[in-house]
Design a protein around this motif. Structure first.
Motif, PDB file in Angstrom:
ATOM      1  N   VAL A 223       0.818  -1.213   0.000  1.00 45.23           N
ATOM      2  CA  VAL A 223       0.000   0.000   0.000  1.00 45.23           C
ATOM      3  C   VAL A 223       0.851   1.261   0.000  1.00 45.23           C
ATOM      4  CG1 VAL A 223      -1.627   1.346   1.376  1.00 45.23           C
ATOM      5  CG2 VAL A 223      -2.002  -1.096   1.055  1.00 45.23           C
ATOM      6  N   ASP A 224       1.917   1.272   0.794  1.00 44.24           N
ATOM      7  CA  ASP A 224       2.717   2.501   0.858  1.00 44.24           C
ATOM      8  C   ASP A 224       3.479   2.758  -0.441  1.00 44.24           C
ATOM      9  OD1 ASP A 224       4.186   0.257   1.526  1.00 44.24           O
ATOM     10  OD2 ASP A 224       5.441   1.256   3.003  1.00 44.24           O
TER      11      ASP A 224
ATOM     12  N   GLY B 208       4.911   5.660  -4.381  1.00 43.47           N
ATOM     13  CA  GLY B 208       5.765   5.324  -5.509  1.00 43.47           C
ATOM     14  C   GLY B 208       7.066   4.660  -5.116  1.00 43.47           C
ATOM     15  N   ARG B 209       7.796   4.206  -6.146  1.00 42.07           N
ATOM     16  CA  ARG B 209       9.106   3.583  -5.932  1.00 42.07           C
ATOM     17  C   ARG B 209       9.967   3.838  -7.154  1.00 42.07           C
ATOM     18  NH1 ARG B 209       9.814  -2.855  -4.781  1.00 42.07           N
ATOM     19  NH2 ARG B 209       9.144  -3.108  -6.950  1.00 42.07           N
ATOM     20  N   MET B 210      11.249   4.107  -6.924  1.00 38.92           N
ATOM     21  CA  MET B 210      12.176   4.297  -8.030  1.00 38.92           C
ATOM     22  C   MET B 210      13.381   3.385  -7.854  1.00 38.92           C
ATOM     23  SD  MET B 210      14.167   7.651  -9.443  1.00 38.92           S
ATOM     24  CE  MET B 210      15.640   7.347  -8.502  1.00 38.92           C
ATOM     25  N   LEU B 211      13.617   2.551  -8.860  1.00 38.40           N
ATOM     26  CA  LEU B 211      14.790   1.684  -8.892  1.00 38.40           C
ATOM     27  C   LEU B 211      15.571   2.051 -10.142  1.00 38.40           C
ATOM     28  CD1 LEU B 211      12.901  -1.585  -7.979  1.00 38.40           C
ATOM     29  CD2 LEU B 211      14.739  -0.605  -6.609  1.00 38.40           C
TER      30      LEU B 211
ATOM     31  N   ASN C 135       9.647   0.096 -11.182  1.00 38.12           N
ATOM     32  CA  ASN C 135       9.293   1.384 -10.581  1.00 38.12           C
ATOM     33  C   ASN C 135       7.787   1.456 -10.383  1.00 38.12           C
ATOM     34  OD1 ASN C 135      11.918   2.181 -10.577  1.00 38.12           O
ATOM     35  ND2 ASN C 135      11.750   3.626 -12.268  1.00 38.12           N
ATOM     36  N   GLY C 136       7.372   2.285  -9.448  1.00 40.84           N
ATOM     37  CA  GLY C 136       5.943   2.476  -9.202  1.00 40.84           C
ATOM     38  C   GLY C 136       5.596   3.951  -9.270  1.00 40.84           C
TER      39      GLY C 136
ATOM     40  N   ARG D 260      -5.188   1.048  -9.477  1.00 41.07           N
ATOM     41  CA  ARG D 260      -4.356   0.281 -10.428  1.00 41.07           C
ATOM     42  C   ARG D 260      -3.116  -0.254  -9.723  1.00 41.07           C
ATOM     43  NH1 ARG D 260      -5.754   4.442 -13.962  1.00 41.07           N
ATOM     44  NH2 ARG D 260      -3.797   5.571 -13.616  1.00 41.07           N
ATOM     45  N   ASN D 261      -2.488   0.597  -8.924  1.00 43.21           N
ATOM     46  CA  ASN D 261      -1.275   0.167  -8.213  1.00 43.21           C
ATOM     47  C   ASN D 261      -1.551  -0.998  -7.276  1.00 43.21           C
ATOM     48  OD1 ASN D 261       0.021   2.247  -9.503  1.00 43.21           O
ATOM     49  ND2 ASN D 261       0.287   3.521  -7.693  1.00 43.21           N
TER      50      ASN D 261
END
Length: 344
Positions: free
Chosen positions: A152-153, A158-161, A168-169, A230-231
């Motif tokens: 959920v978080d 979001g996430r960046m790799l 990535n999110g 969607r996420n």
């Protein structure tokens, strides 16, 4: 059509140091020609992520941000009887999945990585296999460590790799820096500490200073509900649950900086939630001119509602529906506000 949820909050904090700058003093920003207190969005999001509200309502769906996954793997392999050399080598290969490892410490990566519970479970299973079979991880096993997840978080923020952008999110929740609605002056708390056992010298055993200030903050949060859903893999129930937790945390949880010294716990005294498909807009315009007088709390509510009403007159209705609570007026209920936000 994208559906947005906007939260406009007013929160009064007594003397505190919620979010410190590089000198240890409360963060500030200049706006409207006046220095205001400021709390960064990073600080707010972390406070919400680790809050009791999130941990209780979203248990099992909260990710972990860390540089130390390699260290965890190393410790687990070592405890399982793998040699120090092999454990370090294999753990470093695992750490490299999440980012570039440090040159001076190959068990840690350069930047924080946000890992979902499902991905952590995959990692734990791989470590157990490696420990049992006393072998290094294969490329296929390493490639499988990052995969589809619904933390959920991560869905919210979001996430960046950098090295694996396919994982990535896109963040569904935008959080503005909380901003003082009036001018503030940072003061210094001169303090001393006394040595209980020192009966010979009545002087202080420690002397120090700590910056602090008080303010009413305007806080703005913009949620793309469709992106959030969607996420979360289209899970409507989890989306509603996430929204409820987020709203409750935003209204009741603040950064914990210097909490033990200031007990700066505060709930929002005013909250406006708006839903609709129009382009979102912050109402920070209401505070471009610093609020003045001696009743910042009520004056801030009046200024915000005036700008909101006038913006609707000029642009047309900026939201399809809204709900607000006002502690000073005894208006509304937070339970109803949360239900309003969570409902489709």
């Amino acid at each position: 059509m994208t559906r947005y949820i906007q939260l406009h909050l007013l929160i009064s904090y007594p003397p505190a140091n919620l979010n410190r700058d590089d000198l240890g003093r409360p963060k500030t920003a200049r706006m409207g020609g006046a220095e205001r207190l400021r709390v960064s969005s990073q600080s707010l999001k972390r406070a919400w992520r680790i809050s009791e509200v999130f941990q209780q309502q979203l248990a099992g769906t909260i990710g972990t941000r860390t540089k130390r996954l390699g260290r965890d793997v190393f410790d687990a392999l070592l405890a399982a009887g793998v040699s120090d050399k092999n454990a370090k080598d294999w753990a470093s290969k695992v750490a490299g999945v999440y980012g570039a490892v440090k040159k001076d410490n190959p068990l840690e990566i350069e930047q924080l990585v946000h890992v979902a519970p499902e991905e952590r479970a995959t990692l734990d299973a791989l470590v157990a296999t490696l420990a049992a079979e006393k072998r290094e991880p294969s490329k296929a096993e390493l490639d499988a460590l990052l995969h589809t997840q619904h933390a959920v978080d991560i869905a919210m923020f979001g996430r960046m790799l950098a090295a694996k952008t396919e994982f990535n999110g896109e963040a569904a929740v935008q959080v503005a820096h909380a901003l003082g609605v009036h001018a503030s002056v940072i003061e210094d708390d001169y303090f001393t500490a006394v040595d209980d056992l020192n009966q010979d010298d009545a002087g202080a055993a420690h002397i120090g200073e700590s910056g602090f200030a008080a303010a009413v903050f305007y806080q703005y949060v913009c949620i793309d509900r469709d992106q959030l859903e969607r996420n979360l893999g289209g899970d409507k129930a989890l989306t509603a649950k996430a929204l409820k937790a987020l709203v409750e945390a935003a209204l009741t949880v603040g950064p914990s900086g210097k909490q033990n010294s200031f007990a700066s716990r505060a709930y929002a005294h005013y909250a406006l939630a708006e839903k609709g498909s129009r382009q979102p807009r912050s109402l920070s315009l209401a505070f471009l001119k610093p609020v003045s007088g001696n009743d910042y709390g009520r004056s801030a509510v009046a200024e915000l509602e005036t700008v909101r009403t006038n913006m609707d007159k000029v642009y047309g209705a900026c939201a399809d529906a809204s709900y607000d609570v006002d502690v000073f007026a005894g208006k509304g209920s937070v339970a109803e506000l949360i239900d309003f936000v969570a409902a489709e």
